[in-house]
Each structure stands twice: as structure tokens, then as C-alpha cells.
Design an enzyme around this catalytic site. Structure first.
Site, PDB file in Angstrom:
ATOM      1  N   GLU A  90       0.804  -1.221   0.000  1.00 25.38           N
ATOM      2  CA  GLU A  90       0.000   0.000   0.000  1.00 25.38           C
ATOM      3  C   GLU A  90       0.838   1.272   0.000  1.00 25.38           C
ATOM      4  O   GLU A  90       2.002   1.277   0.411  1.00 25.38           O
ATOM      5  CB  GLU A  90      -0.967  -0.006   1.183  1.00 25.38           C
ATOM      6  CG  GLU A  90      -0.348  -0.358   2.509  1.00 25.38           C
ATOM      7  CD  GLU A  90      -1.404  -0.855   3.507  1.00 25.38           C
ATOM      8  OE1 GLU A  90      -2.038   0.011   4.115  1.00 25.38           O
ATOM      9  OE2 GLU A  90      -1.573  -2.072   3.687  1.00 25.38           O
ATOM     10  N   CYS A 103       3.357   8.334   0.948  1.00 19.94           N
ATOM     11  CA  CYS A 103       4.034   7.412   1.863  1.00 19.94           C
ATOM     12  C   CYS A 103       4.086   6.061   1.165  1.00 19.94           C
ATOM     13  O   CYS A 103       3.056   5.511   0.792  1.00 19.94           O
ATOM     14  CB  CYS A 103       3.232   7.334   3.154  1.00 19.94           C
ATOM     15  SG  CYS A 103       3.846   6.091   4.295  1.00 19.94           S
ATOM     16  N   CYS A 110       7.197  -7.328   6.602  1.00 20.31           N
ATOM     17  CA  CYS A 110       8.363  -6.812   7.326  1.00 20.31           C
ATOM     18  C   CYS A 110       8.804  -7.869   8.322  1.00 20.31           C
ATOM     19  O   CYS A 110       7.982  -8.623   8.831  1.00 20.31           O
ATOM     20  CB  CYS A 110       7.964  -5.530   8.072  1.00 20.31           C
ATOM     21  SG  CYS A 110       9.333  -4.726   8.954  1.00 20.31           S
ATOM     22  N   CYS A 114       7.981  -5.408  15.261  1.00 18.22           N
ATOM     23  CA  CYS A 114       7.530  -4.437  16.273  1.00 18.22           C
ATOM     24  C   CYS A 114       6.124  -4.823  16.758  1.00 18.22           C
ATOM     25  O   CYS A 114       5.242  -5.141  15.960  1.00 18.22           O
ATOM     26  CB  CYS A 114       7.534  -3.022  15.711  1.00 18.22           C
ATOM     27  SG  CYS A 114       9.192  -2.484  15.216  1.00 18.22           S
ATOM     28  N   CYS A 117       2.769  -3.001  15.398  1.00 18.93           N
ATOM     29  CA  CYS A 117       2.694  -2.648  13.982  1.00 18.93           C
ATOM     30  C   CYS A 117       2.016  -3.743  13.164  1.00 18.93           C
ATOM     31  O   CYS A 117       2.373  -4.921  13.266  1.00 18.93           O
ATOM     32  CB  CYS A 117       4.103  -2.397  13.449  1.00 18.93           C
ATOM     33  SG  CYS A 117       4.134  -1.965  11.706  1.00 18.93           S
ATOM     34  N   CYS A 329      -0.021   1.984   8.378  1.00 16.72           N
ATOM     35  CA  CYS A 329       0.780   0.869   8.865  1.00 16.72           C
ATOM     36  C   CYS A 329       0.293  -0.517   8.452  1.00 16.72           C
ATOM     37  O   CYS A 329       0.095  -1.391   9.283  1.00 16.72           O
ATOM     38  CB  CYS A 329       0.865   0.904  10.385  1.00 16.72           C
ATOM     39  SG  CYS A 329       1.117   2.536  11.036  1.00 16.72           S
TER      40      CYS A 329
HETATM   41  N1  SAH Z   1      10.231   0.275   9.324  1.00 16.57           N
HETATM   42  C1  SAH Z   1      10.294   1.705   9.423  1.00 16.57           C
HETATM   43  C2  SAH Z   1       9.232   2.444   8.645  1.00 16.57           C
HETATM   44  C3  SAH Z   1       7.817   1.931   8.639  1.00 16.57           C
HETATM   45  S1  SAH Z   1       6.718   2.317   9.934  1.00 16.57           S
HETATM   46  C4  SAH Z   1      10.302   2.124  10.876  1.00 16.57           C
HETATM   47  O1  SAH Z   1      10.192   1.284  11.742  1.00 16.57           O
HETATM   48  O2  SAH Z   1      10.476   3.305  11.140  1.00 16.57           O
HETATM   49  C5  SAH Z   1       6.518   4.064  10.038  1.00 16.57           C
HETATM   50  C6  SAH Z   1       6.282   4.521  11.467  1.00 16.57           C
HETATM   51  O3  SAH Z   1       4.983   4.112  11.949  1.00 16.57           O
HETATM   52  C7  SAH Z   1       7.290   3.954  12.452  1.00 16.57           C
HETATM   53  O4  SAH Z   1       7.685   4.951  13.357  1.00 16.57           O
HETATM   54  C8  SAH Z   1       6.469   2.902  13.158  1.00 16.57           C
HETATM   55  O5  SAH Z   1       7.037   2.552  14.400  1.00 16.57           O
HETATM   56  C9  SAH Z   1       5.128   3.576  13.250  1.00 16.57           C
HETATM   57  N2  SAH Z   1       4.017   2.681  13.570  1.00 16.57           N
HETATM   58  C10 SAH Z   1       3.872   1.378  13.262  1.00 16.57           C
HETATM   59  N3  SAH Z   1       2.701   0.909  13.751  1.00 16.57           N
HETATM   60  C11 SAH Z   1       2.096   1.940  14.361  1.00 16.57           C
HETATM   61  C12 SAH Z   1       0.844   2.085  15.052  1.00 16.57           C
HETATM   62  N4  SAH Z   1       0.018   1.070  15.204  1.00 16.57           N
HETATM   63  N5  SAH Z   1       0.547   3.316  15.539  1.00 16.57           N
HETATM   64  C13 SAH Z   1       1.392   4.356  15.374  1.00 16.57           C
HETATM   65  N6  SAH Z   1       2.561   4.280  14.748  1.00 16.57           N
HETATM   66  C14 SAH Z   1       2.922   3.080  14.241  1.00 16.57           C
END
Ligand code: SAH
Length: 340
Positions: A90, A103, A110, A114, A117, A329
Site C-alpha cells: 500500500e 508514503c 516486514c 515491532c 505494527c 501501517c
Molecule cells: N520500518 C520503518 C518504517 C515503517 S513504519 C520504521 O520502523 O520506522 C513508520 C512509522 O509508523 C514507524 O515509526 C512505526 O514505528 C510507526 N508505527 C507502526 N505501527 C504503528 C501504530 N500502530 N501506531 C502508530 N505508529 C505506528
């Protein structure tokens, strides 16, 4: 089949050179590719034999819109693209006062794991190619009819886990003959892979590096982000300081606020202390709820912000866009996967 769309202009020039074509021909082909043609036949200023030769040797695929959602609240548009092999990723087009921002995703899934996420729930399927990344920018613009001013690498995937390809992507979108987007209009977000941050620093690019910090203490950060178990906060912030010293670019620290997990006053105090001497600012993100996860959004965003500001830290709070369309995300891809 050769994938010309994953070649920055110098690489394309060399490739065509090996086939006896002069440099200006490469420029012509490159321009056509990044104007978004769907066949070599459309490259009308090339000779017919050359067009046929390219069509025989090269793949030219245009991603299909598998789903599109448009926010009624703020005009944010989310695309789910289907690529040549059937995988979907996406992109989100956001309309800010300072310009339209796309974006994009850099991997199918991935592997960083995390905890909060949606993109990482089913792991990583594969890396995207440079062409597939740049196509998200090109076709989000074409499909919406809107000019694209900025790019953020904050969609599905970890850009520094696919760094060689991301560097090619940057050359393609940055090229005046390509999408012509200046490095200062590009942000790259990482969960904090320190060796690759050092590598990126050596490239000396003027893009903005965002580091997903999400906690100032190792216990909390390791709980949220497996990457922290091998590289603690201290080593990460040292790497960030080096990045700033090498590139002169201030870092943006992302901090998704999670209820009762990383939103305590002591964590604001510790964060401020640890960021001393590491120029940058903190971007607080209200957590987006992911169905499969137990985490809830913090109710202390404003208090946390004030506490940090009291210590002299520059803080912004990310505005939520597209709240009505799963705009964050990996959520749209998750939904499509569940429904299939
Ligand atoms: N892998 C990279 C970029 C992708 S995520 C990274 O980790 O930075 C982009 C941002 O969204 C990151 O800061 C990630 O931690 C955040 N993110 C992921 N899931 C989220 C959620 N459920 N709520 C808010 N931010 C989130």
C-alpha cells in the site's frame, strides 16, 4: 526479463551502451518510463527495431489498483497496489498545506517484529524492487491527478533492511529526468539498524532520517521492538549523533504513544536526558489501534509533550489523517489478506 525501471539513469545508460545505443537514447527511454508508459510501443521517438528489441528483452509492468480508499475527512487517498507477481503493498497520498506527500512501502511485509505494527504480523514475503517503489510514487500521482511534492518511506517494510535497493530508488526519484523530487523532500524512517544508518550517513544524502524510538529505556523498547534486544537505546543514539555529525541533518525521533507503556513522566524525563547533544526533534504519534494487538492509544499525549518541552526538547504531534480509511501501517493489506 530485464527490469529497466529499477535502473537509475547511469545504469540504464550503461545497459543500452552495451547494446550499441548512445547516451541520449537512455535519457529518452528513462523519461518515457517515468512518464508512466505501459508499453515500449508508446516510446514513439525510438526506432521501431529498438522498441521491438526492448519489448523482447525487458519487462514493463504497471501496478494495478487492487483497492482505493479516499478519506471524506481530509482527502487522504490510500492505494493497495497489485504487482506483477500478485503481491500487494500500500501507499498513502496525504494532502498537507506544504504539499502532497506519498508514503510508500519498501517490502512486502516486514521482519522487524515491532509489537504494535500491523505490517509485520505475517513477516516479510520479499523486498520490493527500486522500480516497484518508484512506481508507487508515480502512479499515486497519476491515478489521483495530483502533483507529488514529498515522499516518505514510512509504509510497509524496513527501508534499511533493503538499503541497496532503496539507494537506487532514491536516485531514480531524485533524477531530473525521472520524478525530480529533491532529497530535502524525502524522509526515510527506520526502526534503528545502526550499521545501515552508518552506511546511509556515508552516502551524504540531504534527506531527512526519522528514527522510530518509541521508548527511552531498554526494558520498554525491547518489549516493543525486537531490534532493541541487540542494539540498545544508547548505541542507537550514539549512531544518531554520528549521523548528524557526518551529514549535518537533524534527526526526527518518532514516538508512538501507548497507554501505560511509554507515556509516563519518568520516560519523558529520561528521553529528554538521552537526547541532550543529539540534535533533532521528537514527533509524537497517537497510536493507531491494530485489531490483533493489545496496545491502546495513550491519553497523555499533551502532558508528555509539555513535559518534554519543559526540558527544552522540540516536539511536534503528528496530525492523524485518513482515520476513516485504515490509512496506517499495513492495515489495508492486512484487511485484504484476511478477506481472501
Ligand atoms: N520500518 C520503518 C518504517 C515503517 S513504519 C520504521 O520502523 O520506522 C513508520 C512509522 O509508523 C514507524 O515509526 C512505526 O514505528 C510507526 N508505527 C507502526 N505501527 C504503528 C501504530 N500502530 N501506531 C502508530 N505508529 C505506528
Amino acid at each position: 526479463m530485464t527490469d529497466l525501471k529499477s535502473m537509475p539513469l547511469p545504469e540504464l545508460t550503461a545497459w543500452l551502451g552495451e547494446r550499441g545505443e548512445p547516451a541520449f537514447r537512455a535519457k529518452q527511454v528513462f523519461r518515457w518510463l517515468w512518464r508512466g508508459v505501459s508499453s515500449f510501443q508508446e516510446m514513439t521517438d525510438l526506432s521501431r527495431p529498438l522498441r521491438e528489441k526492448l519489448a523482447g528483452e525487458c519487462a514493463l509492468y504497471v501496478p494495478a489498483v487492487a483497492r482505493k480508499q479516499e478519506s471524506r475527512q481530509d482527502g487522504t487517498i490510500k492505494y493497495l497496489w497489485r504487482m506483477a507477481d500478485g503481491n500487494c503493498v500500500e501507499s498513502v497520498l496525504m494532502r498537507y498545506r506544504h504539499g502532497n506527500t506519498v508514503c510508500i512501502s519498501c517490502q512486502v511485509g516486514c521482519r522487524m517484529g515491532c509489537a504494535f505494527c500491523a505490517s509485520t504480523l505475517a513477516g516479510r514475503v520479499r523486498d520490493l524492487s527500486a522500480g516497484e517503489m518508484a512506481d508507487q510514487v508515480l502512479f499515486s500521482g497519476k491515478e489521483s491527478g495530483l502533483p507529488v511534492h514529498n515522499i516518505v518511506l514510512m509504509g510497509i517494510g524496513e527501508p534499511l533492511d533493503n538499503l541497496d535497493t532503496v539507494l537506487k530508488f532514491l536516485k531514480i526519484v531524485n533524477s531530473p529526468e525521472g520524478l525530480n523530487i529533491g532529497m530535502r523532500h524525502i524522509s526515510l524512517s527506520t526502526c534503528g539498524l545502526t550499521e545501515q544508518i552508518d552506511r546511509l550517513a556515508r552516502e551524504g544524502l540531504q534527506l531527512t532520517l526519522s528514527v522510530s524510538l518509541h521508548a527511552p529505556d531498554d526494558a520498554t523498547r525491547s518489549r516493543l521492538m525486537p531490534v532493541n534486544r541487540s542494539t540498545g537505546v544508547e548505541k542507537l543514539l550514539e549512531t544518531c549523533r554520528r549521523y548528524f555529525e557526518t551529514t549535518g541533518r537533524r534527526i526526527s525521533y518518532e514516538y508512538a504513544m501507548i497507554d501505560g507503556v511509554n507515556d509516563a513522566d519518568w520516560q519523558a524525563d529520561l528521553l529528554a536526558r538521552r537526547l541532550k547533544g543529539v540534535p533533532g526533534h521528537v514527533n509524537l504519534i497517537p497510536l493507531n489501534e491494530v485489531e490483533e494487538s493489545p496496545w491502546r492509544p495513550s491519553r497523555r499525549v499533551a502532558a508528555f509533550q509539555r513535559r518534554l518541552e519543559g526540558h527544552g526538547v522540540t516536539v511536534t504531534v503528528r496530525r492523524r489523517l485518513g482515520g476513516d480509511i485504515d490509512a496506517s501501517c499495513g492495515q489495508l493489506r492486512r484487511r485484504a489478506m484476511r478477506e481472501q
